[in-house]
Motif scaffolding. Sequence first.
Motif, PDB file in Angstrom:
ATOM      1  N   LEU A 295       0.822  -1.323   0.194  1.00  0.00           N
ATOM      2  CA  LEU A 295       0.080   0.014  -0.041  1.00  0.00           C
ATOM      3  C   LEU A 295       0.785   1.185  -0.134  1.00  0.00           C
ATOM      4  O   LEU A 295       1.674   1.275   0.857  1.00  0.00           O
ATOM      5  CB  LEU A 295      -0.953  -0.035   1.291  1.00  0.00           C
ATOM      6  N   GLY A 296       0.942   2.111  -1.057  1.00  0.00           N
ATOM      7  CA  GLY A 296       1.545   3.135  -1.062  1.00  0.00           C
ATOM      8  C   GLY A 296       1.011   4.556  -1.145  1.00  0.00           C
ATOM      9  O   GLY A 296      -0.463   4.492  -0.658  1.00  0.00           O
ATOM     10  N   CYS A 297       1.126   5.719  -1.297  1.00  0.00           N
ATOM     11  CA  CYS A 297       0.660   6.722  -1.334  1.00  0.00           C
ATOM     12  C   CYS A 297       1.176   7.763  -2.459  1.00  0.00           C
ATOM     13  O   CYS A 297       2.317   7.708  -3.151  1.00  0.00           O
ATOM     14  CB  CYS A 297       0.809   7.635   0.006  1.00  0.00           C
ATOM     15  N   MET A 298       0.499   8.827  -2.631  1.00  0.00           N
ATOM     16  CA  MET A 298       0.694   9.865  -3.537  1.00  0.00           C
ATOM     17  C   MET A 298       1.226  11.156  -2.595  1.00  0.00           C
ATOM     18  O   MET A 298       1.910  11.028  -1.461  1.00  0.00           O
ATOM     19  CB  MET A 298      -0.481  10.535  -4.438  1.00  0.00           C
ATOM     20  N   GLY A 299       0.979  12.456  -3.062  1.00  0.00           N
ATOM     21  CA  GLY A 299       1.375  13.562  -2.202  1.00  0.00           C
ATOM     22  C   GLY A 299       0.364  13.860  -1.022  1.00  0.00           C
ATOM     23  O   GLY A 299      -0.279  15.061  -0.992  1.00  0.00           O
ATOM     24  N   GLU A 300       0.257  13.061  -0.107  1.00  0.00           N
ATOM     25  CA  GLU A 300      -0.936  13.056   0.906  1.00  0.00           C
ATOM     26  C   GLU A 300      -0.545  13.867   2.221  1.00  0.00           C
ATOM     27  O   GLU A 300       0.560  13.463   2.545  1.00  0.00           O
ATOM     28  CB  GLU A 300      -1.649  11.708   0.939  1.00  0.00           C
ATOM     29  N   THR A 301      -1.445  14.304   2.883  1.00  0.00           N
ATOM     30  CA  THR A 301      -1.298  14.824   4.200  1.00  0.00           C
ATOM     31  C   THR A 301      -1.756  13.575   5.261  1.00  0.00           C
ATOM     32  O   THR A 301      -1.988  12.728   4.680  1.00  0.00           O
ATOM     33  CB  THR A 301      -2.487  15.916   4.323  1.00  0.00           C
ATOM     34  N   SER A 302      -1.742  13.998   6.427  1.00  0.00           N
ATOM     35  CA  SER A 302      -2.143  12.667   7.368  1.00  0.00           C
ATOM     36  C   SER A 302      -3.427  12.415   7.304  1.00  0.00           C
ATOM     37  O   SER A 302      -3.934  11.252   8.074  1.00  0.00           O
ATOM     38  CB  SER A 302      -1.814  13.302   8.883  1.00  0.00           C
ATOM     39  N   LEU A 303      -4.487  13.003   6.572  1.00  0.00           N
ATOM     40  CA  LEU A 303      -5.845  12.677   6.561  1.00  0.00           C
ATOM     41  C   LEU A 303      -5.482  11.481   5.589  1.00  0.00           C
ATOM     42  O   LEU A 303      -6.138  10.378   6.132  1.00  0.00           O
ATOM     43  CB  LEU A 303      -6.476  13.708   5.865  1.00  0.00           C
ATOM     44  N   ALA A 304      -5.311  11.460   4.508  1.00  0.00           N
ATOM     45  CA  ALA A 304      -5.337  10.466   3.410  1.00  0.00           C
ATOM     46  C   ALA A 304      -4.306   9.204   3.907  1.00  0.00           C
ATOM     47  O   ALA A 304      -4.953   8.227   3.707  1.00  0.00           O
ATOM     48  CB  ALA A 304      -5.090  10.716   2.113  1.00  0.00           C
ATOM     49  N   ILE A 305      -3.464   9.733   4.367  1.00  0.00           N
ATOM     50  CA  ILE A 305      -2.270   8.643   5.076  1.00  0.00           C
ATOM     51  C   ILE A 305      -2.973   7.827   6.249  1.00  0.00           C
ATOM     52  O   ILE A 305      -3.009   6.638   5.864  1.00  0.00           O
ATOM     53  CB  ILE A 305      -0.945   9.140   5.315  1.00  0.00           C
ATOM     54  N   THR A 306      -3.597   8.317   6.861  1.00  0.00           N
ATOM     55  CA  THR A 306      -4.717   7.908   8.014  1.00  0.00           C
ATOM     56  C   THR A 306      -5.423   7.023   7.531  1.00  0.00           C
ATOM     57  O   THR A 306      -5.625   5.690   8.075  1.00  0.00           O
ATOM     58  CB  THR A 306      -5.034   8.745   9.170  1.00  0.00           C
ATOM     59  N   ALA A 307      -6.212   7.479   6.360  1.00  0.00           N
ATOM     60  CA  ALA A 307      -7.216   6.343   5.762  1.00  0.00           C
ATOM     61  C   ALA A 307      -6.427   5.279   5.051  1.00  0.00           C
ATOM     62  O   ALA A 307      -7.004   4.163   5.509  1.00  0.00           O
ATOM     63  CB  ALA A 307      -7.842   7.307   4.879  1.00  0.00           C
ATOM     64  N   GLY A 308      -5.315   5.190   4.631  1.00  0.00           N
ATOM     65  CA  GLY A 308      -4.677   4.270   4.296  1.00  0.00           C
ATOM     66  C   GLY A 308      -4.186   3.339   5.424  1.00  0.00           C
ATOM     67  O   GLY A 308      -4.388   1.928   5.402  1.00  0.00           O
ATOM     68  N   ALA A 309      -3.695   3.903   6.445  1.00  0.00           N
ATOM     69  CA  ALA A 309      -3.090   3.099   7.564  1.00  0.00           C
ATOM     70  C   ALA A 309      -4.417   2.258   8.402  1.00  0.00           C
ATOM     71  O   ALA A 309      -4.085   1.370   8.913  1.00  0.00           O
ATOM     72  CB  ALA A 309      -2.707   3.995   8.450  1.00  0.00           C
ATOM     73  N   GLN A 310      -5.704   2.843   8.075  1.00  0.00           N
ATOM     74  CA  GLN A 310      -6.853   2.045   8.665  1.00  0.00           C
ATOM     75  C   GLN A 310      -6.812   0.654   7.825  1.00  0.00           C
ATOM     76  O   GLN A 310      -7.243  -0.461   8.586  1.00  0.00           O
ATOM     77  CB  GLN A 310      -8.062   2.772   8.085  1.00  0.00           C
ATOM     78  N   ILE A 311      -6.502   0.472   6.849  1.00  0.00           N
ATOM     79  CA  ILE A 311      -6.285  -0.956   6.259  1.00  0.00           C
ATOM     80  C   ILE A 311      -4.869  -1.576   5.898  1.00  0.00           C
ATOM     81  O   ILE A 311      -4.902  -2.440   5.320  1.00  0.00           O
ATOM     82  CB  ILE A 311      -7.087  -0.903   4.727  1.00  0.00           C
ATOM     83  N   GLY A 312      -3.916  -0.786   6.569  1.00  0.00           N
ATOM     84  CA  GLY A 312      -2.699  -1.303   6.602  1.00  0.00           C
ATOM     85  C   GLY A 312      -2.255  -2.666   6.870  1.00  0.00           C
ATOM     86  O   GLY A 312      -1.483  -3.120   6.325  1.00  0.00           O
TER      87      GLY A 312
END
Length: 354
Positions: A295-312
């Motif tokens: 699971l990676g990311c784009m240029g995201e703030t802690s908002l979208a990063i935390t959304a990703g972390a929910q399913i990490g």
Amino acid sequence: MTITTNHITLEKITPLRISRGVSGNSVNLIVTIEHEGITGLGELAPNGVSGDKAETGERDIEALRPALAALAPWELERVEGVLSELRSAAVGLDGVGSGGAIKAAIEMACHDWVGKKLGVPVWKLLGLDLSKTVETSVTVGIQSPEDAATQTRDWHTRTGARVLKIKLGSPEGIDADQAMFAAIQAAARPDAIFRVDANGGWSVAEAQTMIPWLAARGVEYVEQPLAQDNEDGLPHLRPAPIPIFVDETIRVASDVPRFAHVVDGVNVKLMKCGGLREALRIVAVAKAHGLKTMLGCMGETSLAITAGAQIGAAFDHLDLDSHLNLKNDPFIGASWTGGKVVPTDAPGLGVAPV
């Protein structure tokens, strides 16, 4: 539900250069949904893979507003159906296959709302086991060997992270790639773990040279060695001495079977695939084909990063680090613990403005 939006301008601590170009700042779109006195937050990060930008995201929401206004945030199946119709019809979108990021923003806002309504974090709502969350990598972009070594030491000092994701595919060729990698490896802590992402910057011949070279230096895996329109070259990289992952090549779950026989893993991004639900579908299809997941990311703030972390916890590898390279992250969310991005027990996404 009622949807509102606002733009935020972000600036990176270190501009990120990859094979396709360099980015030092971005304008992201924050999406807020309100229903029954509860708000949910989502984020669109602009990117060249989905074609989304803050401006196109706002335009797309205007097209969706009448259909979404009739729905409640908990009607995730119906919400996703509306978003998928927009994506299929390309209403207000720039190019085939775009729309993933605005879909992700609305969908994560709905998940945030549902978690808040029920008083539970999204990861509990989905029944995931946080103890399975692995360390995330931090990214070193293409630059001079000296600057790359400096950034490597800074990552270790500032974050304590030991997993490094190194961007290669330099326009200056594989000699420059090798020189930069060697400088990073010399500057890294003794227990560092190395991964490489070429972002499609190599030809088949260059990949055939670089993959064994990197394998001999302990690299764990190589991501997107060939360009998105050069997938026919992937069989020429087999067998490979280390796993090969694809990123830009895989957008949604239905893409996985086409490449499962020539790769070892897939990189999922919320902004690319369209949200948490599609991300988990990709995991399921990938696992059914014996592939590893990231699971990676784009240029995201802690908002979208935390959304990703929910399913990490559902993924084998994580690369959730873009918020760590921001001068002005406007949100606080998941914790940074022992090199891991871990969501809290707060309801919904557990994100709040700074």
